[in-house]
Design an enzyme around this catalytic site. Structure first.
Site, PDB file in Angstrom:
ATOM      1  CG  HIS A  92      -2.074   0.923   1.098  1.00  0.00           C
ATOM      2  ND1 HIS A  92      -1.986   2.269   1.360  1.00  0.00           N
ATOM      3  CD2 HIS A  92      -3.336   0.688   0.667  1.00  0.00           C
ATOM      4  CE1 HIS A  92      -3.154   2.817   1.120  1.00  0.00           C
ATOM      5  NE2 HIS A  92      -3.995   1.883   0.688  1.00  0.00           N
ATOM      6  CG  ASP A 146      -8.579  -4.519  -2.699  1.00  0.00           C
ATOM      7  OD1 ASP A 146      -9.791  -4.405  -2.468  1.00  0.00           O
ATOM      8  OD2 ASP A 146      -7.895  -3.614  -3.199  1.00  0.00           O
TER       9      ASP A 146
END
Ligand code: CMC
Length: 431
Positions: free
Chosen positions: A308, A366
């Site tokens: 991320h 996710d």
């Protein structure tokens, strides 16, 4: 709070400018570089916005090193455990938790805006049955801009509120209609006595030929997923909505641009890519070979659902979703789900591997969400539309915050030009 001051110096001329520090309530301050071009004649260069704030915002706070996510100051863990998606929508839009009356009124308003104009439904006839759901979502949401001329005075707070209510209410109806198009079944109208997630499940899975029973475990799981996806400050799709919105464009058109940005596999499309990756790996015994491919960067293969830009620690949403996964699989009698086993193995290996440790790559939102969606019977190509349903409130809140701010200017980045220098045109016969 840092007392340090910052300045930029032109080392050739000695010219120097002070960079005022913009500080928020918590978190990293930003050095104001807005006058650098005027004063020093240079631009600042930061493709990918690694060090650049595009705005001030009071909606969501992330501490990427500590793995903290707050909506309007409230930890996402508390909201996921104790709140509901509708209440989180109110909080995200208004900045405060609602009173019981405010919540009831807001809930009622969302329930009353769920239907689509019948003419809008005809847009679906123009798509092929095998169109990607995100392609249809982008198109249909963009076309909402052709229907609501009555509420597109962006300067009017009431208009902005009705826009947000319409968007939040209609996005599940659109997502369900998109799904029905892909499976060739008739659209199912919303039923406004149902809560938000139950209504969506019914619109997706009911058929006229038989009764549909809503599974409360599925509805609750979806509600929690929507809470976790509601906002994430200046991510790519939200920044896209803000950028489009900064021109004063129609707000539905701005949301459509956000949906387009969300689709990519580096962003919301990663949930679909994770399931494709798990399917491709197929079995726990293939995990070491796959991980080697990732680490060798063979053809750009990445461990999807990992890493991320902001979190250099566990994404707090991933932790909650992993717990939810266990709960949902157990409640649905699918404890031995092979995909879950595979995902846990991948996570275990990655978290103990130097490649991932050195780069601070952890599971993101996710990584596990697709496993829940699949357990609920939601097909892989509908995972990113589900993300879009949850994120719509965040897009609306950011659009509203930006549009209500009288100091907002059109977002217009600069560039370092690397093309041909000036040259004279030659007629085609001389080339
Ligand atoms: N698997 C393997 N290596 C990775 C991964 C990954 N998932 N993510 C980053 N890296 C490596 C990358 O190759 C680079 O290595 P090196 O330093 O040797 O060049 C280093 O880590 C830094 O990566 P980056 O691409 O410069 O980082 P970024 O901040 O630009 O990208 C990201 C962030 C999320 C796009 C990226 O981590 C990624 O592609 N992850 C997989 C896709 C994904 O799961 N996306 C969902 C993000 S969370 C939900 C959302 O935003 O919608």
């Amino acid at each position: 709070m840092s007392k340090a001051t910052y300045s930029l110096v032109n080392n050739e001329t000695g010219e120097k400018i002070e960079l005022p520090l913009i500080t928020g309530t918590i978190g990293t301050p930003g050095a104001d570089v807005g006058k650098v071009y005027d004063k020093l004649g240079i631009f600042t260069y930061d493709p990918g916005f690694t060090s650049t704030c595009s705005t001030k915002s009071a909606i969501t706070y992330i501490d990427g090193d500590e793995g903290v996510l707050l909506y309007r100051g409230y930890p996402v863990e508390q909201l996921a455990e104790k709140s509901s998606f509708i209440e989180v929508c109110y909080l995200t839009l208004h900045g405060e938790l609602p009173s019981a009356t405010q919540l009831a009124e807001f809930d009622q308003s969302i329930r009353r805006h769920t239907m689509l104009n019948e003419s809008l439904r005809k847009f679906f006839d123009g798509f092929n049955y095998d169109a990607h759901p995100m392609a249809m979502m982008t198109g249909v949401v963009g076309s909402l801009s052709a229907f609501y001329h009555d509420t597109t005075n962006n300067k009017d707070p009431k208009h902005r509120e009705i826009f947000a209510h319409r968007m939040i209410a209609k996005i599940p109806t659109i997502a369900a209609a998109v799904y029905k198009k892909t499976v060739g079944q008739p659209f199912v109208y919303p039923k406004n006595d149902l809560d938000y997630s139950s209504n969506l499940l019914r619109m997706m899975f009911a058929v006229p030929a038989e009764e549909y029973e809503i599974n409360p475990v599925a509805a609750k799981a979806l509600d929690v997923l929507f809470i976790l996806h509601a906002d994430h400050e200046q991510n790519a799709s939200t920044s896209t909505v803000r950028m489009a919105g900064s021109t004063g464009t129609n707000p539905y058109a701005a949301i459509s641009s956000g949906i387009a940005a969300l689709w990519g596999p580096s962003h919301g499309g990663a949930n679909e890519a994770v399931l494709e990756m798990l399917n491709e790996i197929g079995d726990v015994k293939h995990v070491p070979a796959f991980m080697q491919k990732v680490k060798d960067k063979v053809e750009g293969v990445r461990l999807m659902g990992f890493g991320h830009r902001v979190y250099k620690n566990f994404d707090p949403r991933a932790k909650i979703i992993r717990e939810q996964c266990h709960k949902v699989l157990k409640a649905l009698g699918k404890e031995n789900d092979p995909k879950m086993e595979l995902a846990l193995k991948l996570e275990e290996i990655a978290l103990n591997d130097d490649y991932f440790k050195q780069r601070k790559l952890y599971p993101n939102v996710d990584f596990y969400s697709g496993i829940i969606y699949e357990a609920l019977g939601i097909p892989v190509n509908m995972f990113t539309p589900m993300f879009a349903v949850g994120r719509t409130v965040g897009w609306c809140a950011h659009w509203n915050e930006m549009t209500a701010d009288s100091t907002t200017r059109i977002a217009r980045p600069r560039q370092v030009y690397t093309g041909a220098a000036v040259r004279d045109y030659t007629p085609v016969a001389q080339r």
